[in-house]
Design a protein around this motif. Structure first.
Motif, short mmCIF file in Angstrom:
data_model
loop_
_atom_site.label_atom_id
_atom_site.label_comp_id
_atom_site.label_asym_id
_atom_site.label_seq_id
_atom_site.Cartn_x
_atom_site.Cartn_y
_atom_site.Cartn_z
N LEU A 75 7.85 -48.20 68.13
CA LEU A 75 7.96 -47.01 68.98
C LEU A 75 7.14 -45.91 68.35
O LEU A 75 7.27 -45.63 67.15
N VAL A 76 6.27 -45.28 69.14
CA VAL A 76 5.41 -44.21 68.64
C VAL A 76 5.44 -43.03 69.61
O VAL A 76 5.79 -43.18 70.78
N PRO A 77 5.07 -41.83 69.12
CA PRO A 77 4.97 -40.68 70.03
C PRO A 77 3.82 -40.89 71.01
O PRO A 77 2.74 -41.36 70.63
N SER A 78 4.04 -40.55 72.26
CA SER A 78 2.97 -40.65 73.25
C SER A 78 1.94 -39.57 73.00
O SER A 78 2.24 -38.52 72.42
N GLN A 79 0.73 -39.81 73.44
CA GLN A 79 -0.35 -38.85 73.29
C GLN A 79 -0.93 -38.53 74.66
O GLN A 79 -1.17 -39.41 75.47
N GLU A 80 -1.10 -37.25 74.90
CA GLU A 80 -1.70 -36.77 76.15
C GLU A 80 -0.93 -37.25 77.37
O GLU A 80 -1.52 -37.58 78.40
N GLY A 81 0.39 -37.33 77.25
CA GLY A 81 1.21 -37.67 78.41
C GLY A 81 1.17 -39.12 78.82
O GLY A 81 1.58 -39.46 79.92
N LEU A 82 0.66 -40.00 77.94
CA LEU A 82 0.58 -41.43 78.26
C LEU A 82 1.88 -42.09 77.83
O LEU A 82 2.04 -42.51 76.69
N ASN A 83 2.84 -42.17 78.74
CA ASN A 83 4.19 -42.66 78.44
C ASN A 83 4.36 -44.08 78.94
O ASN A 83 4.28 -44.35 80.13
N LEU A 84 4.59 -45.00 77.99
CA LEU A 84 4.52 -46.42 78.30
C LEU A 84 5.66 -47.18 77.66
O LEU A 84 5.99 -46.95 76.49
N LEU A 85 6.23 -48.10 78.43
CA LEU A 85 7.17 -49.06 77.88
C LEU A 85 6.39 -50.37 77.72
O LEU A 85 6.15 -51.08 78.69
N GLY A 86 5.98 -50.63 76.48
CA GLY A 86 5.15 -51.79 76.21
C GLY A 86 5.95 -53.00 75.79
O GLY A 86 7.15 -53.13 76.08
N ASP A 87 5.29 -53.89 75.04
CA ASP A 87 5.89 -55.17 74.71
C ASP A 87 7.19 -55.04 73.91
O ASP A 87 8.06 -55.89 74.03
N THR A 88 7.31 -54.00 73.08
CA THR A 88 8.53 -53.85 72.30
C THR A 88 9.73 -53.47 73.16
O THR A 88 10.87 -53.53 72.71
N PHE A 89 9.50 -53.08 74.39
CA PHE A 89 10.56 -52.94 75.39
C PHE A 89 10.63 -54.17 76.28
O PHE A 89 11.71 -54.72 76.54
N LEU A 90 9.48 -54.62 76.75
CA LEU A 90 9.45 -55.66 77.78
C LEU A 90 10.00 -57.00 77.31
O LEU A 90 10.49 -57.78 78.13
N LEU A 134 17.23 -43.91 62.64
CA LEU A 134 16.92 -45.21 62.06
C LEU A 134 16.12 -45.12 60.77
O LEU A 134 15.70 -46.14 60.23
N ASN A 135 15.90 -43.88 60.29
CA ASN A 135 15.15 -43.66 59.05
C ASN A 135 13.74 -44.25 59.14
O ASN A 135 13.29 -45.01 58.28
N VAL A 136 13.05 -43.85 60.18
CA VAL A 136 11.68 -44.29 60.43
C VAL A 136 10.71 -43.17 60.05
O VAL A 136 11.01 -41.99 60.26
N THR A 137 9.57 -43.52 59.51
CA THR A 137 8.54 -42.55 59.12
C THR A 137 7.27 -42.80 59.90
O THR A 137 6.76 -43.93 59.94
N TYR A 138 6.74 -41.76 60.50
CA TYR A 138 5.50 -41.87 61.27
C TYR A 138 4.33 -41.39 60.41
O TYR A 138 4.41 -40.34 59.76
N VAL A 139 3.25 -42.14 60.40
CA VAL A 139 2.04 -41.79 59.67
C VAL A 139 0.94 -41.48 60.67
O VAL A 139 0.42 -42.38 61.34
N GLU A 140 0.61 -40.21 60.79
CA GLU A 140 -0.33 -39.79 61.83
C GLU A 140 -1.70 -40.43 61.66
O GLU A 140 -2.34 -40.82 62.64
N LYS A 141 -2.15 -40.58 60.42
CA LYS A 141 -3.46 -41.16 60.17
C LYS A 141 -3.56 -42.58 60.72
O LYS A 141 -4.61 -43.00 61.22
N ALA A 142 -2.46 -43.32 60.63
CA ALA A 142 -2.45 -44.70 61.12
C ALA A 142 -2.00 -44.80 62.57
O ALA A 142 -2.07 -45.87 63.17
N SER A 143 -1.52 -43.69 63.15
CA SER A 143 -0.93 -43.71 64.49
C SER A 143 0.13 -44.79 64.60
O SER A 143 0.21 -45.52 65.59
N ALA A 144 0.90 -44.94 63.54
CA ALA A 144 1.93 -45.98 63.47
C ALA A 144 3.09 -45.47 62.63
O ALA A 144 2.95 -44.52 61.86
#
Length: 498
Positions: free
Chosen positions: A355-370, A297-307
């Motif tokens: 959609l973001v990479p999970s951290q420390e195994g915290l895998n969640l389907l949040g509002d953008t899924f629900l 989808l040509n998405v870019t992740y910015v680690e500093k923003a966690s987004a």
């Protein structure tokens, strides 16, 4: 889990033919309540005025449930959270809420001395959530009001100190309340208290969050609304942890990206136990899986923003992301994944991607899924039923959820679903899992009934061993305020790696 934003392995199966009990009544025993979506002005900078949400209170986002406590009634707007189990409210004299700008007032402040029904309970509450937020206080009982429904002697927490300007209405398992985990005393939290009061027949509820452009949704305790989903409800087992049910998680088995001209399917780090969490604004999945979706989808992740960001005009494209749970598919259109907001420093013309990479195994389907899924949480039978959301429902068609097995009307059990998990080795300190190592196994069973205490050899559908571990530091989600209570056992979705 309140995660306030910053955020085919198994072939499709035919419906299992089974006897279904429908509970159609002239006046169903249900409690339906509206939800209000609120989004932060501090973290999310709206591009224009087209987002149909109320922008208020720095640092808050998610879906709010309105209720009252006390006699006479005191009004509150609390974050609805399937990822925790206690209900707590702020008080006026706390350090946070006594600030000159009165940041807690829009969400309600509890005054025990103003209620004739207030009674203290000899138990304390000292919870830490992923993201670092915490609340400290004591338990009490008072009269709870949900619309026209009243519950006497409802147990909740008065937060004498917290880092959140709004309280939380946790509606998870009662075994996961702070008192149950730390004092070994279970009490009826909101879903169970509704049953005890006679307002509903079962500790079960359905959730409809509407589309991303809407500022409202609805929760229906004790029933389902057939007008608000497409097709049939399909029922999957909740994945237990340590042979018990703590978290509202099911097994994700495949993710795919489709357009009119292409389709790609991915199974990196799957099967995976993921929590269906109203307290999480975004969806968080393993990095290797997320990176492949980003590439499509040509998405870019910015680690500093966690987004992550994506071109805003992608919202008009025909891409979909489909999540599969043992053959049950929920399709999320690209327009539901692109938030009409940006982060400081993101390129002009880009929007936040949900959609973001999970951290420390915290895998969640949040509002953008629900928002794209109609979800029925059946705490009594340890099951979750899913269907694709109808964003344009007609007249309500409400059916009551009854008692016993097959209680969700019109729902069909999915055969051979990934269904069980066992684990050991976790340790916890206070309310935060520290230094824990979890070894989890899952199996595909001949039916979809969850079986706690399974001791058979761990296999996946392909016979592979499935193991997982989580480490300390589950709260390290930089620009998020995750409200998932880290209580050692109920902390996060358990990673089930092939």
């Amino acid at each position: 889990m309140r995660n306030v934003f910053l955020l085919p392995l198994v072939p499709a199966v035919a419906p299992l033919v089974a006897a279904i009990t429908l509970h159609k009544r002239d006046v169903p025993t249900v409690v339906e309540l509206p939800l209000e979506r609120r989004q932060t002005a501090a973290v999310l900078s709206r591009r224009d005025s087209s987002v149909g949400v109320s922008i208020s209170n720095e640092g808050q986002t998610g879906y709010l449930l309105n209720l009252t406590l006390g006699t006479p009634a005191q009004t509150f707007s609390l974050g609805l959270d399937t990822g925790s189990s206690d209900l707590w409210v702020n008080v006026a004299n706390s350090s946070l809420c006594s600030a000159s700008d009165d940041p807690c007032k829009p969400f309600g402040l509890y005054n025990a001395s103003a209620s004739s029904d207030y009674k203290p309970v000899d138990a304390v509450f000292n919870a830490t959530y992923a993201g670092g937020d915490n609340a400290y206080g004591s338990y009490a009982t008072d009269t709870l009001g949900l619309g026209s429904t009243k519950i006497d002697d409802f147990q909740f927490i008065i937060a004498e100190s917290s880092t959140d300007t709004q309280g939380i209405a946790g509606i998870g398992y009662k075994i996961s309340t702070y008192e149950a985990e730390h004092e070994n005393k279970e009490y009826d939290n909101l879903p169970y208290a509704l049953v005890a009061s006679g307002a509903t027949k079962s500790a079960a509820y359905s959730l409809w969050l509407n589309d991303i452009r809407s500022g409202t949704g609805a929760i229906l305790f004790g029933g389902v609304n057939k007008a608000k989903y497409h097709g049939d409800l399909q029922t999957l087992p909740i994945v237990p942890v340590y042979n018990r049910y703590y978290s509202l998680a099911i097994a994700l088995t495949e993710v795919s990206v489709q357009s009119s001209s292409s389709s790609s399917s991915y199974s990196d780090n799957l099967p995976l136990a993921v929590s269906l969490d109203t307290g999480t604004s975004l969806t968080a999945l393993p990095e290797s899986l997320v990176n492949k979706i980003y590439k499509d989808l040509n998405v870019t992740y910015v680690e500093k923003a966690s987004a992550a960001y994506i071109e805003c005009d992608m919202t008009n494209k025909d891409y979909n992301v489909t999540y599969s749970f043992s053959g049950v598919e929920i399709t999320v259109g690209i327009s539901e994944l692109i938030l009409d907001a940006t982060e400081e420093g993101f390129p002009t013309g880009t929007c936040i991607f949900g959609l973001v990479p999970s951290q420390e195994g915290l895998n969640l389907l949040g509002d953008t899924f629900l928002r794209s899924a109609y979800v029925v949480y059946d705490l009594e039978n340890n099951e979750i039923s899913l269907a694709n959301t109808n964003f344009n429902p007609g007249d309500d068609d409400i059916l009551e959820i009854g008692t016993g097995t097959s209680a969700v009307p019109g729902a069909t059990l999915v055969p051979s679903a990934v269904s069980t998990a066992t684990g050991n080795g976790a340790t916890a300190t206070g309310s935060v899992a520290t230094g824990s190592t979890i070894t989890a196994t899952i199996t595909s069973t001949g039916d979809s009934t969850s079986t706690a205490g399974t001791t058979s050899a761990p296999t996946s559908g392909s016979g592979s061993d499935l193991t997982s571990s989580t480490s300390s530091g589950l709260a390290a989600m930089s620009t998020t305020n995750a409200k998932h209570l880290l209580s050692g056992l109920a902390g996060a979705g358990i990673l089930l790696m092939v």
